[in-house]
Design an enzyme around this catalytic site. Sequence first.
Site, PDB file in Angstrom:
ATOM      1  N   ASP A 181      -5.312  -8.148  39.577  1.00 32.56           N
ATOM      2  CA  ASP A 181      -4.726  -9.331  38.937  1.00 32.56           C
ATOM      3  C   ASP A 181      -5.702 -10.497  38.904  1.00 32.56           C
ATOM      4  O   ASP A 181      -5.589 -11.381  38.055  1.00 32.56           O
ATOM      5  CB  ASP A 181      -3.436  -9.737  39.659  1.00 32.56           C
ATOM      6  CG  ASP A 181      -2.368  -8.673  39.431  1.00 32.56           C
ATOM      7  OD1 ASP A 181      -2.369  -7.662  40.155  1.00 32.56           O
ATOM      8  OD2 ASP A 181      -1.579  -8.843  38.485  1.00 32.56           O
ATOM      9  N   GLN A 189       7.509  -0.602  40.627  1.00 34.28           N
ATOM     10  CA  GLN A 189       6.791  -0.409  39.354  1.00 34.28           C
ATOM     11  C   GLN A 189       6.182   0.985  39.249  1.00 34.28           C
ATOM     12  O   GLN A 189       6.052   1.533  38.160  1.00 34.28           O
ATOM     13  CB  GLN A 189       5.670  -1.452  39.194  1.00 34.28           C
ATOM     14  CG  GLN A 189       6.152  -2.861  38.944  1.00 34.28           C
ATOM     15  CD  GLN A 189       6.247  -3.654  40.243  1.00 34.28           C
ATOM     16  OE1 GLN A 189       6.531  -3.103  41.299  1.00 34.28           O
ATOM     17  NE2 GLN A 189       6.008  -4.945  40.161  1.00 34.28           N
ATOM     18  N   ALA A 228      -0.975  -7.960  34.692  1.00 29.80           N
ATOM     19  CA  ALA A 228      -1.880  -9.077  34.426  1.00 29.80           C
ATOM     20  C   ALA A 228      -2.276  -9.241  32.947  1.00 29.80           C
ATOM     21  O   ALA A 228      -2.071 -10.306  32.363  1.00 29.80           O
ATOM     22  CB  ALA A 228      -3.108  -8.953  35.316  1.00 29.80           C
ATOM     23  N   ARG A 259       3.781 -17.580  36.754  1.00 28.05           N
ATOM     24  CA  ARG A 259       3.284 -16.738  37.849  1.00 28.05           C
ATOM     25  C   ARG A 259       1.850 -17.177  38.171  1.00 28.05           C
ATOM     26  O   ARG A 259       1.021 -17.280  37.271  1.00 28.05           O
ATOM     27  CB  ARG A 259       3.339 -15.256  37.445  1.00 28.05           C
ATOM     28  CG  ARG A 259       4.766 -14.802  37.100  1.00 28.05           C
ATOM     29  CD  ARG A 259       4.874 -13.306  36.988  1.00 28.05           C
ATOM     30  NE  ARG A 259       4.676 -12.668  38.271  1.00 28.05           N
ATOM     31  CZ  ARG A 259       4.460 -11.353  38.415  1.00 28.05           C
ATOM     32  NH1 ARG A 259       4.390 -10.572  37.343  1.00 28.05           N
ATOM     33  NH2 ARG A 259       4.300 -10.828  39.616  1.00 28.05           N
TER      34      ARG A 259
HETATM   35  C1  MRU Z   1      -2.834  -3.997  35.260  1.00 29.54           C
HETATM   36  S1  MRU Z   1      -2.240  -5.373  36.136  1.00 29.54           S
HETATM   37  C2  MRU Z   1      -2.649  -5.117  37.815  1.00 29.54           C
HETATM   38  C3  MRU Z   1      -1.671  -4.202  38.492  1.00 29.54           C
HETATM   39  O1  MRU Z   1      -2.296  -3.392  39.386  1.00 29.54           O
HETATM   40  C4  MRU Z   1      -0.550  -4.913  39.180  1.00 29.54           C
HETATM   41  O2  MRU Z   1      -0.880  -5.633  40.295  1.00 29.54           O
HETATM   42  C5  MRU Z   1       0.294  -5.596  38.225  1.00 29.54           C
HETATM   43  O3  MRU Z   1       0.600  -5.024  37.210  1.00 29.54           O
HETATM   44  C6  MRU Z   1       0.909  -6.865  38.535  1.00 29.54           C
HETATM   45  O4  MRU Z   1       2.138  -6.541  38.883  1.00 29.54           O
HETATM   46  P1  MRU Z   1       3.437  -7.265  38.429  1.00 29.54           P
HETATM   47  O5  MRU Z   1       4.363  -6.142  38.171  1.00 29.54           O
HETATM   48  O6  MRU Z   1       3.156  -8.095  37.193  1.00 29.54           O
HETATM   49  O7  MRU Z   1       3.761  -8.124  39.613  1.00 29.54           O
END
Ligand code: MRU
Length: 351
Positions: free
Chosen positions: A239, A198, A49, A90
């Site tokens: 997010d 991730q 985010a 997004r």
């Molecule tokens: C630090 S952002 C929040 C996260 O916990 C996570 O949901 C995130 O990184 C969003 O994921 P994404 O990989 O962009 O779909």
Amino acid sequence: MEVLKPVDLVGDKVVWLDTRYIPWKEVWKETTDYKEVARAIKDMEVRGAPAIGVAAAFGMALAALHYEGEDVEGLLRRLREAKEVLANTRPTAVNLFWALERVMKRAEEATRSGSAEAVREAVVEEARKIQQEDIESNVKMGKIGAKLIEDGDVVLTHCNTGSLATAGYGTALGVIRAAWEEGKRIEVIATETRPLDQGARLTVWELKRDGIPVKLIADTMVGYLMSKGKVDKVFLGADRILLSGHFANKIGTYQIAVLAKHHGVPFYVVAPTSTVDPKITLDELVIEERDPDEVRRCPYPFEKVYVTVRDVEVYNPAFDVTPPELVTAIITERGIAYPPFYVSLKKLLEG
Ligand SMILES: CSC[C@@H](O)[C@@H](O)C(=O)COP(=O)(O)O
């Protein structure tokens, strides 16, 4: 502790680390075209985010820097086009829209000077400020949140909330890093975070680089480990956080929260106040649906390998929503919000 800037403005170019290749190789990319920045956000080369907020702001900087012309109205039109393209990438993380609004507002204010050069400078300055503030708020959240971690704690985290998701130190991973730097002997349990892994790819890579003990688990193992008393606390990111305390985060968060509540494990959310959205209600929250092939296949760069029958129907929501009654506290750079969140979050936003 090495802290990466996953996206940066270097001269008149945006430079970013393509996180899809991590942990196999470090591929850095660059562009002078804001549309390419939008593509990198959509394809999740830059992700997380706060990082996509910073990337979007730098995309606006590119639109300004590479506008050939000296008419202020033309430049503003170009910035509005860029804002539209960057916003259409997004839908769930609010930081993206928050950063675009901030840069656009600053550009509009700068038009009073009547010079395109002044608008360009203002846009670049605002984008850099957003990056700098994110780095600083990571450090603050780390210090505040580390107080909640005790020596010997086993902390479970989900997805990636570190240097590869922010402009610097990390949100939940920033708290974990700060506790480790304070000398607390902690251990991290990282969920793999299917479908794009991730946790397995990025969080494990970051923690290993820092020398912080980590164990990787499949997403299906959380309940078993909690039932065996193997998890002391949960720290993860967000997010978009609504004033009610409902928050959207990476798919799988909700089931971890339910399990944590059932097993009496404290459940903490770490996010800057730029992730709090006071404008929308739960009904208005848009959850991104991504390509079904992400579930059918292995993550990039092994996306040619299918793990199932090629034409099976799938669900692929990228995020879920956790209700406030499952959340112990929300850690921001301005302090910790405890329930009732509509009171505590509002106070933090006003302060
Ligand atoms: C630090 S952002 C929040 C996260 O916990 C996570 O949901 C995130 O990184 C969003 O994921 P994404 O990989 O962009 O779909």
